[in-house]
Enzyme design. Structure first.
Site, PDB file in Angstrom:
ATOM      1  CB  SER A 220      -0.953  -0.048   1.197  1.00 55.16           C
ATOM      2  OG  SER A 220      -1.996   0.898   1.063  1.00 55.16           O
ATOM      3  CG  ASP A 446      -6.204  -2.759  -4.099  1.00 55.50           C
ATOM      4  OD1 ASP A 446      -6.826  -2.002  -3.323  1.00 55.50           O
ATOM      5  OD2 ASP A 446      -5.108  -3.268  -3.818  1.00 55.50           O
ATOM      6  CG  HIS A 474      -5.255  -2.939  -0.136  1.00 50.66           C
ATOM      7  ND1 HIS A 474      -4.682  -2.207  -1.142  1.00 50.66           N
ATOM      8  CD2 HIS A 474      -4.710  -2.486   1.023  1.00 50.66           C
ATOM      9  CE1 HIS A 474      -3.844  -1.333  -0.622  1.00 50.66           C
ATOM     10  NE2 HIS A 474      -3.825  -1.488   0.688  1.00 50.66           N
TER      11      HIS A 474
END
Length: 512
Positions: A220, A446, A474
């Protein structure tokens, strides 16, 4: 990103500055590996990390590292503390180096994450010392303070879809107060909570560990940390894994403008069909359209009659949005609890204790004051934002109409950065120059780090290999996906990357 919403230096110089062979030098300007390098003051370069067992994680050692508030002017301002951790390689004889991790967000805490990676990936843990840290601005490091808990709870309000003039003015005013409070209450720290400063903290950590190069894994927002680090210090990078990348080729504004669409896509194309296929269990409708209509009806009902969770907590329309958005990150771990919680809200007065507990877990909390402080500082400081509030009001009205799940609260976040003081953080242009082959992982649906941004980041990082995963989870590595895990482990252990871009199937979601 869960918004919009895992030793020795050679001493030299009696003048108090250290230049340690090429191992400890930091670039004076970001974005150019060949830039002139600046020496690290001795009080940082010569410190020794005092390791001890981490609280709550007996397999880890923790220490506190001292860093300058501003790496570009290290003599100015007070020093900061950064908490660091390590999991020693389980196979010292076969140890090949250090694997550094960072947390996403911005606002996630990385300090204890090496323990989970070591447990999930024993072969990697045998080959590497796995290290991580809580970034500057977070608890256990020098924290950034912006809001009290009460101010944080009030920040989001009850229904972000209310676009009445009074509601819009209130949202903008709360955002102004947050931006101002971060400056007024932080003791001058807020301008220095940036990705640029964090990667320089990381390189000091690398040098204090006594290694010339590190491997890196980050999910991320931590993909931006990794990309920035690799751009500024390409000669310090051994292997690089970027999992669910943010669009680090552009600005935070352009990246976050894509999130309302990607969250709505995940909700409508993945979760609602999953829910409709289980109508016999959850009774939300036999088609995705019917399930969506039921969800919208529940949201309308909560506007007038929030569900009382006790302890001052209520499930409001915004809380329904927040919990639903968070559950979309992981189909296996999130879809079934979300569906159970939604079904419980439909008979709240007669819900069992177990059902009420699930509702509390899914809808009870969203982020924290500490997370939001770090998130806003990084996203507002790193790259420029439009300061036209009237335009943001108009633009986010469109998000609310087309992508309401998270688009409705876009005004709250964008107005913070629109009123944030201008930042002096240098821009970083990621190219991949001087790097080994990089492994990137992304899923097509995602919600938080949209696939479109991952494709742009892949193109920007020359020489990278993209692993595209079906579905929309994710975070791909250590997510129950054998195809992904084998690719990552092989790369970390042997350096072997795919010859080109490849695909992997999605992990199967739990039925619940």
């Amino acid at each position: 990103m869960r918004v919009f919403g895992k030793r020795r230096w050679r001493r030299a110089s009696a003048a108090g500055l250290v230049t340690v062979a090429a191992a400890a030098l930091l670039p004076a300007s970001t974005g150019a590996a060949a830039a002139a390098e600046t020496r690290v003051p001795a009080r940082y370069a010569q410190q020794r990390l005092s390791w001890h067992t981490c609280d709550g994680a007996p397999s880890l050692e923790c220490a506190t590292m001292t860093v300058p508030r501003d790496w570009h002017r290290p003599a100015n301002g007070p020093d900061l503390s950064v908490s660091v951790s390590r999991h020693r390689a389980a196979g010292p004889a076969a140890r090949r180096g250090v694997l550094m991790m960072a947390a996403g967000g911005p606002g996630g805490r990385g300090l204890l994450r090496p323990a989970a990676l070591a447990e999930d990936s024993p072969a990697v843990a045998a080959a590497y010392d796995i290290v991580s840290f809580n970034q500057r601005g977070l608890p256990l490091s020098t924290p950034l303070r912006c809001q009290t808990r009460a101010e944080f709870d009030a920040f989001f309000g009850d229904d972000a879809r209310d676009r009445s003039p009074a509601a819009v003015r209130a949202t903008v005013e709360r955002s102004r107060r947050l931006a101002g409070a971060c400056q007024e209450r932080s003791g001058g720290l807020a301008p220095y909570i940036t990705t640029d400063q964090t990667v320089r903290d990381m390189d000091l950590f690398r040098a204090l560990l006594g290694v010339r190069k590190v491997a890196y894994y980050g999910p991320s927002y931590a993909t931006m940390i990794g990309a920035y680090y690799a751009t500024d210090f390409p000669h310090r990078v051994d292997r690089l894994v970027l999992d669910s990348p943010v669009g680090f080729d552009g600005t935070w504004q352009t990246f976050l403008e894509g999130q309302p669409r990607s969250f709505q896509r995940r909700f409508e194309r993945d979760f609602l069909p999953w829910l409709a296929a289980r109508d016999a269990t959850y009774h939300y409708g036999r088609t995705a359209a019917a399930a969506k209509a039921t969800w919208e009806a529940r949201r309308r009902a909560l506007r007038d009659h929030p569900a009382d969770l006790g302890n001052g907590r209520r499930v409001t329309p915004n809380r329904l949005d927040f919990g639903t958005g968070q559950a979309l990150y992981d189909a296996s771990g999130g879809f079934a609890p979300l569906a159970t919680a939604l079904a419980a809200l439909d008979h709240w007065d007669t819900a069992t204790p177990a059902e009420r507990g699930t509702v509390q877990t899914v809808f009870g909390d969203y982020l924290s004051p500490e997370f939001l402080a770090e998130y806003t500082a990084v996203t507002c400081n790193d790259t420029p934002w439009s300061r036209d509030l009237d335009d943001w009001v108009r633009r986010t009205a469109g998000y609310t109409a087309r992508y309401p799940l998270v688009g409705a609260r876009a005004l709250a976040f964008s107005a913070v950065c629109a009123t944030w003081p201008a930042s002096r953080a240098p821009r970083v242009h990621v190219t991949g120059k001087g790097l080994p082959t990089t492994l990137m992982l992304a899923s097509r649906h995602d919600p938080a780090t949209h696939y479109e941004g991952a494709l742009r980041a892949h193109r920007a990082l020359r020489g990278s290999r993209l692993v595209t995963v079906a579905g929309g989870d994710h975070g791909q590595y250590r997510n129950g996906n054998r195809c992904v895990d084998e690719l990552v482990n092989r790369y970390l252990l042997t350096g072997a990357a795919p010859a080109g871009d490849v695909g992997c199937p999605a992990p199967e979601p739990a039925d619940g």
